[in-house]
Write an enzyme that holds these catalytic residues in place. Sequence first.
Site, PDB file in Angstrom:
ATOM      1  CG  ASP A  22      -1.676   1.226   1.438  1.00 21.30           C
ATOM      2  OD1 ASP A  22      -2.334   1.660   0.476  1.00 21.30           O
ATOM      3  OD2 ASP A  22      -1.626   1.798   2.548  1.00 21.30           O
ATOM      4  CG  ASP A  24      -1.771   7.762   0.366  1.00 22.92           C
ATOM      5  OD1 ASP A  24      -1.456   8.958   0.482  1.00 22.92           O
ATOM      6  OD2 ASP A  24      -2.024   7.219  -0.729  1.00 22.92           O
ATOM      7  CG  ASP A 200      -2.280   2.728   6.284  1.00 26.95           C
ATOM      8  OD1 ASP A 200      -2.505   2.366   5.120  1.00 26.95           O
ATOM      9  OD2 ASP A 200      -2.563   3.862   6.715  1.00 26.95           O
TER      10      ASP A 200
HETATM   11 MG   LIG Z   1      -2.992   3.205   3.262  1.00 30.44          MG
END
Ligand SMILES: [Mg+2]
Length: 247
Positions: A22, A24, A200
């Site tokens: 991922d 961001d 996240d």
């Molecule tokens: Mg993310």
Amino acid sequence: MHVHDTNHSHLPVPQRACLFLDFDGTLVNIAPTPDGVVVPTDLTALLDDLCDALGGRIALVSGRGVSSIETHLPAFVGIVIGGHGAEMRDQNGTMVRLAGCDTDTAGAHDWARQVGLKYPGVGVELKRTGAAIHFRQAPEWELSVRRAAEVFADETTGLAVQESHMAIELRPKCANKASAIESLMRANPFAGYRPIFAGDDQTDRPAMDFCQAAGGIAISVNGIHPTADIQLGSPRAVRALLRDWLG
Ligand SMILES: [Mg+2]
């Protein structure tokens, strides 16, 4: 309370692994607006070295559109999956639409523009595969925007509501990160290698589950996945782990 584990000994050696990351909140810190993200100077070199060590078995897997990732990481030559799995730039640099469902993208864009006018301070992000409303700078509108998104998704076909950090998004119903990774894992150069996923956000959890079920490793950032194999506290820790892993 989760354990912060910066040891890479749980990871398969790069020669036997493939890597899905991922962007961001995983590789870069989350910024007040999507355009405001700051790419650390060491990230481009790290991604280059990972590409080499993994023989190209690496993909960035983001909720952003592919073009947004290209803006922030212009030197990255690997695979980019965007729009939560709705589109991909493949290993030849060719754009591929992954999700086969029909979605009313123009309708989603109109809806997002109207929401932007109605709720001052929210950020409107139009994507090739949908639209996102960011309320980090106007958190008082979160409930209103969520309700509006749910109503719109109910009224239209092919779009689902996607929650993420301080944003509500309409994405193609048939697209998700896990199914995009699953389809990559069926073919070269990924087939037969152990998948590692780092993420996240809620949208990353099914992808982490898929990788664990496929004999791979899940890396959870900021406690998003309590049963991930490795728990890290920040994008900086993710970059350090991957750098150590390359040796
Ligand atoms: Mg993310």
